[in-house]
Scaffold this active site. Sequence first.
Site, mmCIF file in Angstrom:
data_model
loop_
_atom_site.group_PDB
_atom_site.id
_atom_site.type_symbol
_atom_site.label_atom_id
_atom_site.label_comp_id
_atom_site.label_asym_id
_atom_site.label_seq_id
_atom_site.Cartn_x
_atom_site.Cartn_y
_atom_site.Cartn_z
ATOM 1 C CE LYS A 152 -3.584 6.914 7.057
ATOM 2 N NZ LYS A 152 -4.209 7.886 6.366
ATOM 3 N N GLY A 157 -7.161 0.181 -0.546
ATOM 4 C CA GLY A 157 -6.251 1.174 -1.129
ATOM 5 C C GLY A 157 -5.917 0.898 -2.309
ATOM 6 C CB SER A 158 -3.520 2.649 -4.943
ATOM 7 O OG SER A 158 -2.558 2.784 -3.932
ATOM 8 C CB THR A 196 -0.858 2.260 -0.801
ATOM 9 O OG1 THR A 196 -0.677 3.570 -1.515
ATOM 10 C CG2 THR A 196 -0.449 2.568 0.803
ATOM 11 N N GLY A 197 -0.304 -0.928 -1.360
ATOM 12 C CA GLY A 197 -0.693 -2.258 -0.677
ATOM 13 C C GLY A 197 0.737 -2.739 -0.796
ATOM 14 C CD GLU A 222 -10.744 -6.763 -0.689
ATOM 15 O OE1 GLU A 222 -11.097 -6.282 -1.855
ATOM 16 O OE2 GLU A 222 -10.742 -7.883 -0.184
ATOM 17 C CB CYS A 267 -12.188 -0.879 -5.810
ATOM 18 S SG CYS A 267 -13.651 -1.442 -4.729
ATOM 19 C CD GLU A 317 -8.078 1.545 -9.729
ATOM 20 O OE1 GLU A 317 -7.178 1.688 -8.787
ATOM 21 O OE2 GLU A 317 -8.961 1.036 -8.954
HETATM 22 P P1 NAD Z 1 -4.005 5.208 -1.411
HETATM 23 O O1 NAD Z 1 -3.310 3.568 -1.768
HETATM 24 O O2 NAD Z 1 -3.646 6.205 -1.923
HETATM 25 O O3 NAD Z 1 -4.181 5.324 0.228
HETATM 26 C C1 NAD Z 1 -5.124 4.691 0.879
HETATM 27 C C2 NAD Z 1 -4.617 4.846 2.204
HETATM 28 O O4 NAD Z 1 -3.424 4.229 2.563
HETATM 29 C C3 NAD Z 1 -4.739 6.089 2.844
HETATM 30 O O5 NAD Z 1 -5.181 6.086 4.228
HETATM 31 C C4 NAD Z 1 -3.354 6.599 2.839
HETATM 32 O O6 NAD Z 1 -3.107 7.548 3.865
HETATM 33 C C5 NAD Z 1 -2.692 5.440 3.231
HETATM 34 N N1 NAD Z 1 -1.295 5.167 2.915
HETATM 35 C C6 NAD Z 1 -0.517 5.918 1.891
HETATM 36 N N2 NAD Z 1 0.798 5.341 1.708
HETATM 37 C C7 NAD Z 1 0.900 4.686 2.971
HETATM 38 C C8 NAD Z 1 1.999 4.017 3.344
HETATM 39 N N3 NAD Z 1 3.216 4.052 2.594
HETATM 40 N N4 NAD Z 1 1.736 3.185 4.436
HETATM 41 C C9 NAD Z 1 0.599 3.229 5.118
HETATM 42 N N5 NAD Z 1 -0.518 3.701 4.800
HETATM 43 C C10 NAD Z 1 -0.364 4.562 3.617
HETATM 44 O O7 NAD Z 1 -5.741 4.894 -2.179
HETATM 45 P P2 NAD Z 1 -6.498 5.982 -2.257
HETATM 46 O O8 NAD Z 1 -6.188 7.053 -3.342
HETATM 47 O O9 NAD Z 1 -7.125 6.535 -0.736
HETATM 48 O O10 NAD Z 1 -7.940 4.969 -2.954
HETATM 49 C C11 NAD Z 1 -7.858 4.555 -4.105
HETATM 50 C C12 NAD Z 1 -7.468 3.194 -4.250
HETATM 51 O O11 NAD Z 1 -8.379 2.130 -3.528
HETATM 52 C C13 NAD Z 1 -7.835 2.634 -5.694
HETATM 53 O O12 NAD Z 1 -6.941 1.851 -6.362
HETATM 54 C C14 NAD Z 1 -9.212 1.881 -5.420
HETATM 55 O O13 NAD Z 1 -9.466 0.674 -6.501
HETATM 56 C C15 NAD Z 1 -8.866 1.173 -4.036
HETATM 57 N N6 NAD Z 1 -9.896 0.887 -3.356
HETATM 58 C C16 NAD Z 1 -10.220 -0.444 -3.371
HETATM 59 C C17 NAD Z 1 -11.440 -1.064 -2.591
HETATM 60 C C18 NAD Z 1 -11.719 -2.566 -2.470
HETATM 61 O O14 NAD Z 1 -12.415 -2.854 -1.844
HETATM 62 N N7 NAD Z 1 -10.937 -3.454 -3.380
HETATM 63 C C19 NAD Z 1 -12.237 -0.143 -2.042
HETATM 64 C C20 NAD Z 1 -12.130 1.189 -2.102
HETATM 65 C C21 NAD Z 1 -10.903 1.725 -3.060
#
Ligand code: NAD
Length: 506
Positions: free
Chosen positions: A186, A237-238, A241-242, A261, A297, A397
């Site tokens: 997704k 992601g963030s 959410t992680g 990540e 990130c 961040e």
């Molecule tokens: P986000 O956490 O808002 O969303 C990421 C994904 O998670 C999206 O696909 C979203 O639909 C999904 N999601 C949201 N809530 C969820 C849930 N409850 N259950 C399952 N899936 C869910 O992050 P974002 O705004 O898309 O990206 C920005 C963040 O990602 C920043 O914190 C950035 O540092 C991090 N990031 C990390 C890396 C890395 O390799 N370390 C790379 C890119 C981005």
Amino acid sequence: MLTEARDPVVTYVTGRDQKMLIDGKFVASSTGNVMEVIDPSTGKQIAELPCASDKDVDAAVSAAEAARPAWEAMGVDGRSKCFAKFAELIDQNRERLAMLDAIDCGNPIQAMRADIDLCKPYLNGWPALAKSLTGDVIPASSGNLHYTAHRPYGVVGRITAFNHPAMFAITRPLPSLITGNTLVMKPSEETSLSTLALAELFSEAFPPGVVNIVTGKADTGDAIVTHPKVKRLAFTGSVGTGLVIQRRAAESGNVKHVSLELGGKNAMVVFPDVDLDAAVEGAIFGMSLNVCQGQACGSNSRVMVHSKIHDAFVSLMAEKLGKYRIGLAYDEQTDVGPLVSKAHWDRVMNYVESAVDQGAILVRGGHRPANAPNGGNFLEPALFAGVKPDMRIGREEIFGPVVSVFEWNDYDQMIVQANSVDLGLTASIWTNDLSIAHKTADALDAGYVWVNDSTRHYFGTPFGGTKNSALGREESKDELLTYLEHKVVHTRLGDPKLALDRVLGV
Ligand code: NAD
């Protein structure tokens, strides 16, 4: 300076069917639910995408499960052929994929072409790395044979962030696929267009059901995370959410292997012996300003400059930042596009305002450019000086075109400050003295450290962070092994002389 641009939305988006890929078929959401796609350069709605329901996710997982035995049986050599075909298709679709990311995410078109090109080492590298994997023969006891073997987990759930849409959708699934797992992926709801275009290429290169792509928001992601047949979850992601994903994975009642990540608040440490011009260029390059408006990130957001060169550094950085051309993402002349959404623009501006309120010095930027096109989420890159570690912009961040400069005198205090945040993804060190560089690399709490460089990471080197930035490492053998269950086979051989007598009938 803002530039004129043509309108590629008509060429690449308007009138196209936006469908998910489940079991080799292109499908809409079973509920008919959709979400809108907004062009961040103009604020206009340009498409609608399906929102996958629990039922759709279940269909995708079932397809992946059914496809898995035959996919595993193909072996690395068979699977590598699909990778080669996929790589060929990506080459042929380079412009379309790059344009879709410029349109959908707001990243400059030039940078998105480079993103597609950056996928090549991954497409070639994973099959080679998988081919080199071996088990061990372990002399654990005498007279017996102990060896290790690997098996794929089964169905992998992969959820990605918004900032490098096509690159993530191409490269991130590869280690799970080459090891014989099948996939439900997704993309971010902010930037799904290129992943849906890639669905066509996946379906041409891979057998039906091996790669399934669903689109949607958090509830779609949650349906993947909690599905009982998804054994392995990989998330980019963030941090927030992680953490939810870890909790929800546990609540599903199945033990799942989860890798994360997450975010960064990365320090760049500048010593007074540097070539000033090169270090300032490095600081701007490290912001990922002209790749994704600082929405990266691994980008440096805390630049810690020794007081001997601090003032000269800040004024040169302000001057250089002023030369970056802000404009529509799909304009060839644009260096810095819009932020991904209006909500994210508001969030970043909230940090800018909090920094001013907390006493940081806004040296330049931090506002909408005067001549920005209407409706776009444009933000003049912000440079702050006089930032203190207890300010919000010094700790949290931001994920945008905002950089904070800290002044330092005392080495030990600077290291304590650099390590004082709860993230530890990357760091970079700028000095001409190698012994200082390595001492500092050792002292900084981060997963990936550059010396006189930043931002670039290379296939084969484990990428990931310490503290709240990650769980696990990507892009390397370390990651490949996390897509495999490890099995020990113990064979009792018995007394070889008795066995020989038995076989020979003595
Ligand atoms: P986000 O956490 O808002 O969303 C990421 C994904 O998670 C999206 O696909 C979203 O639909 C999904 N999601 C949201 N809530 C969820 C849930 N409850 N259950 C399952 N899936 C869910 O992050 P974002 O705004 O898309 O990206 C920005 C963040 O990602 C920043 O914190 C950035 O540092 C991090 N990031 C990390 C890396 C890395 O390799 N370390 C790379 C890119 C981005």
